[in-house]
Design a protein around this motif. Sequence first.
Motif, PDB file in Angstrom:
ATOM      1  N   PRO A  55       0.831  -1.206   0.000  1.00  0.00           N
ATOM      2  CA  PRO A  55       0.000   0.000   0.000  1.00  0.00           C
ATOM      3  C   PRO A  55       0.868   1.260   0.000  1.00  0.00           C
ATOM      4  O   PRO A  55       1.827   1.373   0.763  1.00  0.00           O
ATOM      5  CB  PRO A  55      -0.801  -0.124   1.299  1.00  0.00           C
ATOM      6  CG  PRO A  55      -0.843  -1.605   1.567  1.00  0.00           C
ATOM      7  CD  PRO A  55       0.491  -2.137   1.077  1.00  0.00           C
ATOM      8  N   GLY A  56       0.555   2.193  -0.888  1.00  0.00           N
ATOM      9  CA  GLY A  56       1.298   3.434  -1.000  1.00  0.00           C
ATOM     10  C   GLY A  56       2.516   3.365  -1.911  1.00  0.00           C
ATOM     11  O   GLY A  56       3.201   4.374  -2.101  1.00  0.00           O
ATOM     12  N   TRP A  57       2.787   2.197  -2.485  1.00  0.00           N
ATOM     13  CA  TRP A  57       3.959   2.022  -3.362  1.00  0.00           C
ATOM     14  C   TRP A  57       3.962   3.024  -4.508  1.00  0.00           C
ATOM     15  O   TRP A  57       4.950   3.721  -4.735  1.00  0.00           O
ATOM     16  CB  TRP A  57       3.997   0.592  -3.894  1.00  0.00           C
ATOM     17  CG  TRP A  57       4.960   0.324  -5.003  1.00  0.00           C
ATOM     18  CD1 TRP A  57       4.646   0.133  -6.320  1.00  0.00           C
ATOM     19  CD2 TRP A  57       6.389   0.203  -4.916  1.00  0.00           C
ATOM     20  NE1 TRP A  57       5.792  -0.109  -7.045  1.00  0.00           N
ATOM     21  CE2 TRP A  57       6.871  -0.073  -6.210  1.00  0.00           C
ATOM     22  CE3 TRP A  57       7.305   0.304  -3.877  1.00  0.00           C
ATOM     23  CZ2 TRP A  57       8.216  -0.244  -6.492  1.00  0.00           C
ATOM     24  CZ3 TRP A  57       8.658   0.124  -4.152  1.00  0.00           C
ATOM     25  CH2 TRP A  57       9.096  -0.137  -5.442  1.00  0.00           C
ATOM     26  N   ASN A  58       2.868   3.125  -5.242  1.00  0.00           N
ATOM     27  CA  ASN A  58       2.833   4.017  -6.407  1.00  0.00           C
ATOM     28  C   ASN A  58       3.051   5.474  -5.992  1.00  0.00           C
ATOM     29  O   ASN A  58       3.758   6.218  -6.673  1.00  0.00           O
ATOM     30  CB  ASN A  58       1.517   3.869  -7.172  1.00  0.00           C
ATOM     31  CG  ASN A  58       1.385   2.505  -7.800  1.00  0.00           C
ATOM     32  OD1 ASN A  58       2.368   1.922  -8.265  1.00  0.00           O
ATOM     33  ND2 ASN A  58       0.178   1.975  -7.821  1.00  0.00           N
ATOM     34  N   ARG A  59       2.472   5.885  -4.877  1.00  0.00           N
ATOM     35  CA  ARG A  59       2.653   7.252  -4.381  1.00  0.00           C
ATOM     36  C   ARG A  59       4.115   7.502  -4.014  1.00  0.00           C
ATOM     37  O   ARG A  59       4.694   8.528  -4.381  1.00  0.00           O
ATOM     38  CB  ARG A  59       1.744   7.507  -3.175  1.00  0.00           C
ATOM     39  CG  ARG A  59       1.924   8.897  -2.559  1.00  0.00           C
ATOM     40  CD  ARG A  59       1.094   9.087  -1.296  1.00  0.00           C
ATOM     41  NE  ARG A  59       1.142   7.992  -0.353  1.00  0.00           N
ATOM     42  CZ  ARG A  59       2.160   7.753   0.478  1.00  0.00           C
ATOM     43  NH1 ARG A  59       3.215   8.537   0.476  1.00  0.00           N
ATOM     44  NH2 ARG A  59       2.118   6.733   1.322  1.00  0.00           N
ATOM     45  N   ARG A  60       4.719   6.567  -3.285  1.00  0.00           N
ATOM     46  CA  ARG A  60       6.124   6.736  -2.890  1.00  0.00           C
ATOM     47  C   ARG A  60       7.056   6.757  -4.099  1.00  0.00           C
ATOM     48  O   ARG A  60       8.025   7.513  -4.125  1.00  0.00           O
ATOM     49  CB  ARG A  60       6.527   5.641  -1.897  1.00  0.00           C
ATOM     50  CG  ARG A  60       5.879   5.823  -0.532  1.00  0.00           C
ATOM     51  CD  ARG A  60       6.436   4.875   0.507  1.00  0.00           C
ATOM     52  NE  ARG A  60       6.343   3.474   0.149  1.00  0.00           N
ATOM     53  CZ  ARG A  60       5.284   2.701   0.340  1.00  0.00           C
ATOM     54  NH1 ARG A  60       4.190   3.195   0.901  1.00  0.00           N
ATOM     55  NH2 ARG A  60       5.301   1.437  -0.003  1.00  0.00           N
ATOM     56  N   VAL A  61       6.750   5.953  -5.105  1.00  0.00           N
ATOM     57  CA  VAL A  61       7.555   5.959  -6.334  1.00  0.00           C
ATOM     58  C   VAL A  61       7.445   7.317  -7.017  1.00  0.00           C
ATOM     59  O   VAL A  61       8.446   7.899  -7.426  1.00  0.00           O
ATOM     60  CB  VAL A  61       7.130   4.816  -7.283  1.00  0.00           C
ATOM     61  CG1 VAL A  61       7.685   5.020  -8.683  1.00  0.00           C
ATOM     62  CG2 VAL A  61       7.563   3.471  -6.725  1.00  0.00           C
ATOM     63  N   ARG A  62       6.234   7.862  -7.137  1.00  0.00           N
ATOM     64  CA  ARG A  62       6.049   9.178  -7.765  1.00  0.00           C
ATOM     65  C   ARG A  62       6.781  10.273  -6.988  1.00  0.00           C
ATOM     66  O   ARG A  62       7.371  11.171  -7.574  1.00  0.00           O
ATOM     67  CB  ARG A  62       4.564   9.513  -7.891  1.00  0.00           C
ATOM     68  CG  ARG A  62       3.869   8.820  -9.041  1.00  0.00           C
ATOM     69  CD  ARG A  62       2.471   9.370  -9.298  1.00  0.00           C
ATOM     70  NE  ARG A  62       1.647   9.452  -8.103  1.00  0.00           N
ATOM     71  CZ  ARG A  62       0.912   8.459  -7.599  1.00  0.00           C
ATOM     72  NH1 ARG A  62       0.912   7.297  -8.195  1.00  0.00           N
ATOM     73  NH2 ARG A  62       0.183   8.631  -6.520  1.00  0.00           N
ATOM     74  N   PRO A  75       3.920  -2.918 -12.973  1.00  0.00           N
ATOM     75  CA  PRO A  75       3.869  -4.364 -13.243  1.00  0.00           C
ATOM     76  C   PRO A  75       4.944  -5.141 -12.491  1.00  0.00           C
ATOM     77  O   PRO A  75       4.722  -6.295 -12.112  1.00  0.00           O
ATOM     78  CB  PRO A  75       4.030  -4.473 -14.757  1.00  0.00           C
ATOM     79  CG  PRO A  75       4.558  -3.166 -15.217  1.00  0.00           C
ATOM     80  CD  PRO A  75       4.126  -2.147 -14.207  1.00  0.00           C
ATOM     81  N   ILE A  76       6.106  -4.537 -12.245  1.00  0.00           N
ATOM     82  CA  ILE A  76       7.131  -5.217 -11.453  1.00  0.00           C
ATOM     83  C   ILE A  76       6.595  -5.492 -10.048  1.00  0.00           C
ATOM     84  O   ILE A  76       6.811  -6.577  -9.494  1.00  0.00           O
ATOM     85  CB  ILE A  76       8.437  -4.397 -11.425  1.00  0.00           C
ATOM     86  CG1 ILE A  76       9.174  -4.559 -12.756  1.00  0.00           C
ATOM     87  CG2 ILE A  76       9.323  -4.795 -10.260  1.00  0.00           C
ATOM     88  CD1 ILE A  76      10.405  -3.681 -12.902  1.00  0.00           C
ATOM     89  N   ALA A  77       5.889  -4.530  -9.458  1.00  0.00           N
ATOM     90  CA  ALA A  77       5.319  -4.725  -8.127  1.00  0.00           C
ATOM     91  C   ALA A  77       4.297  -5.862  -8.136  1.00  0.00           C
ATOM     92  O   ALA A  77       4.275  -6.693  -7.224  1.00  0.00           O
ATOM     93  CB  ALA A  77       4.681  -3.427  -7.629  1.00  0.00           C
ATOM     94  N   THR A  78       3.479  -5.924  -9.175  1.00  0.00           N
ATOM     95  CA  THR A  78       2.494  -7.002  -9.290  1.00  0.00           C
ATOM     96  C   THR A  78       3.191  -8.353  -9.380  1.00  0.00           C
ATOM     97  O   THR A  78       2.796  -9.318  -8.728  1.00  0.00           O
ATOM     98  CB  THR A  78       1.595  -6.776 -10.526  1.00  0.00           C
ATOM     99  OG1 THR A  78       0.936  -5.522 -10.385  1.00  0.00           O
ATOM    100  CG2 THR A  78       0.569  -7.889 -10.678  1.00  0.00           C
ATOM    101  N   VAL A  79       4.242  -8.420 -10.189  1.00  0.00           N
ATOM    102  CA  VAL A  79       4.985  -9.676 -10.332  1.00  0.00           C
ATOM    103  C   VAL A  79       5.654 -10.044  -9.006  1.00  0.00           C
ATOM    104  O   VAL A  79       5.730 -11.223  -8.652  1.00  0.00           O
ATOM    105  CB  VAL A  79       6.000  -9.588 -11.488  1.00  0.00           C
ATOM    106  CG1 VAL A  79       6.923 -10.798 -11.516  1.00  0.00           C
ATOM    107  CG2 VAL A  79       5.261  -9.472 -12.816  1.00  0.00           C
TER     108      VAL A  79
END
Length: 160
Positions: free
Chosen positions: A105-112, A130-134
């Motif tokens: 949770p929050g991965w995409n926000r922290r990456v941005r 997609p890397i996170a999903t994999v």
Amino acid sequence: MPLSEPDVEREPIHTRAIECRSFSRSDGLWDIEGHLTDVKTYPFTNSFRGTIEPGEPIHDMWLRLTVDREYVVREVVALTDKGPYEMCPAILPAFQKLKGLKIGPGWNRRVREALGGPLGCAHLVDMLRPIATVAFHTVGWSQSAPAYRERTEKPAATRP
């Protein structure tokens, strides 16, 4: 089921391919790798590379995250084999900011926050979802895989 055939004639223009693969490592960690390519079906002139021929990648980029059992990024490798600008390889060290981040949770926000806009490369950042999903499909599931269990199970100290 594939898409239906279109009712009109079409001409292919652009293909973006993202492939992600995962590997179980002998040290108990996992490598999640992404590879992104962009190709056009026609030649065009690029100010940095000159003429880019049909089928030749405009972008040819790689990203590897090494993650642990808790989905924390332990190592990062980012490479650009081909890019449209001279500055493309210069941004690669910024991806080391991913070390220590947890995929969840929050991965995409922290990456941005770490790599958005001029702080990173939009194409490599695009691969991180997609890397996170994999990673989720790998770490959780691989613990039930026979090869993983054989490496991590300890023999019983006493006979049953």
